[in-house]
Design a protein around this motif. Structure first.
Motif, PDB file in Angstrom:
ATOM      1  N   ASP A 268      -6.073  -2.059  -5.402  1.00 14.65           N
ATOM      2  CA  ASP A 268      -5.845  -1.686  -4.006  1.00 14.65           C
ATOM      3  C   ASP A 268      -4.877  -2.649  -3.351  1.00 14.65           C
TER       4      ASP A 268
ATOM      5  N   ASP B 273       0.818  -1.210   0.000  1.00 16.05           N
ATOM      6  CA  ASP B 273       0.000   0.000   0.000  1.00 16.05           C
ATOM      7  C   ASP B 273       0.853   1.262   0.000  1.00 16.05           C
TER       8      ASP B 273
ATOM      9  N   ALA C 245       0.603   4.638  -5.201  1.00 14.18           N
ATOM     10  CA  ALA C 245       0.238   4.371  -3.814  1.00 14.18           C
ATOM     11  C   ALA C 245       0.900   5.426  -2.935  1.00 14.18           C
TER      12      ALA C 245
END
Length: 416
Positions: free
Chosen positions: A414, A96, A137
């Motif tokens: 994601d 992430d 990200a």
């Protein structure tokens, strides 16, 4: 009398002109273009991205799409580079933080992205290369670098921090420990966080560094600026291909040399004469060469004929019935006035046409019956030839709109 200072940051919502530049096109081109950077707050007020990160990831998995992933190891300050196409399972496992997906030519694959180019009509269309879309990200970056072309960086989703070095003669040496051309030294003079709708213009050669504050999308509208080496190489190829073998080094009337082994100034003058004889002194020849060169797509992608061609009479019947020809997204067009009429250039091809035809076809991504009917016979012949070469796609009546090349299915992007 000294010139007034030029603002480096403006808010387009607070200027009389508004628009994506926050000023008139004339002022921007005179005072900023290829000279100094400009941050335009609210260049596109209320901007909503026409593409989502998952859609971008899906596109990066398609064959023929130019995509890269740049990962940054903060502890070692190392950047890693991977090139696509990527497997669909590549993205759900991504962390992430500290990585960026970059996809070139998204305007060729998505009609809504391509529509954004209308806002840049203050530039010659043949100067615009593509819209690259990047997803980053949190902490994602491609490192401090410079580009050798003008670029407009439009924030589409989330926030990105941009730092630039706008001082005179900044250091531009590259690191020798990275696959990417990253700057060895970067000392920013300006530091901003861009929100959706904000846009940063950077002239060629300006050091800059962008880091995602949170997961974000950035659109980069890049321009085509061929190097002198590219121009001279392609130009010489054309000159050599068309050269008359009878044009040679000549030295009629030469006096006896003082030293038989010396290449003297007179000899070098004759060499220059022989080379000058090959120059494209004809403006139309030079213009035709440049028109073919600049409309060839830099990445080598090109339109191709699709299946068996239809008879011209059927094509014209479909147009009269409400069908339309849609230009292939990879086809670049431009035109110029010639000694007689005009020349239309399409992906390296050229057509001699009346000025009205060349202007209309270059500016129209869609040819319907109204436009086709206004063309001369020569213009219609050019349209049919371009259709047969794959530069147009015929949509019969009631067949909807052509959205460009096939979009990739969405892929979950994601991270964990």
């Amino acid at each position: 009398m000294s010139r007034p200072p030029f603002p480096i940051e403006i808010d387009a919502s607070r200027t009389p002109e508004g628009g994506p530049l926050g000023m008139s096109a004339e002022r921007f081109l005179r005072d900023y273009w290829q000279q100094r950077p400009l941050l335009v707050r609210n260049a596109f007020p209320g901007f909503v991205s026409p593409i989502e990160p998952d859609d971008l990831a899906g596109l990066a998995c398609e064959d023929g799409v130019l995509a890269r992933i740049v990962e940054h190891d903060r502890a070692a300050d190392r950047y890693g580079l991977r090139t696509g196409p990527f497997p669909e399972d590549a993205f759900p496992g991504m962390p992430d933080h500290d990585w960026t997906l970059l996809v070139q030519d998204v305007d060729k694959w998505d009609a809504d992205i391509a529509a954004l180019l209308d806002a840049f009509s203050f530039l010659p269309r043949w100067r615009i290369d593509d819209i690259m879309v990047s997803f980053a990200a949190t902490g994602g970056s491609v490192g401090a670098h410079i580009d050798q072309y003008d670029v407009f960086l439009l924030q589409a989703q989330g926030q990105r921090r941009w730092q630039i070095d706008a001082r005179a003669n900044p250091p531009t040496a590259f690191r020798d420990d990275a696959e990417l051309k990253l700057l060895r030294q970067f000392d920013p003079s300006h530091d901003w966080v861009l929100d959706p709708g904000d846009m940063l213009y950077l002239p060629p050669g300006m050091p800059h560094h962008g880091v995602a504050v949170n997961p974000c999308l950035t659109f980069s509208v890049g321009t085509r600026a061929p190097s002198s080496a590219e121009l001279i190489t392609d130009w010489l190829d054309t000159v050599v291909a068309d050269a008359d073998d009878s044009i040679r080094y000549r030295d009629a009337g030469m006096a006896p040399p003082k030293d038989p082994w010396e290449i003297d100034a007179l000899a070098m003058g004759r060499v220059i004469e022989a080379l000058n004889a090959l120059r494209m002194n004809d403006a139309d020849r030079l213009g035709d060469w440049f028109g073919r060169f600049i409309t060839l797509y830099r990445a080598g992608a090109e339109a191709m004929p699709g299946g068996e061609s239809r008879p011209r009479i059927e094509v014209e019947w479909d147009l009269r019935a409400g069908g339309a020809l849609h230009r292939h997204p990879w086809t670049r067009m431009a035109w110029r006035r010639a000694r007689r009429g005009a020349r239309l250039y399409a992906s390296g091809q050229e057509f001699g046409l009346p000025v009205a035809d060349a202007r209309a076809l270059a500016a129209s991504a869609r040819v319907d019956d109204a436009l086709y009917s206004r063309l001369s016979d020569t213009g219609r012949d050019a349209v049919i030839a371009l259709l047969e070469a794959g530069h147009y796609h015929l949509l019969p009546p009631d067949d909807g709109e052509w959205d460009g090349a096939e979009d990739g299915d969405g892929v979950e992007i994601d991270g964990r």
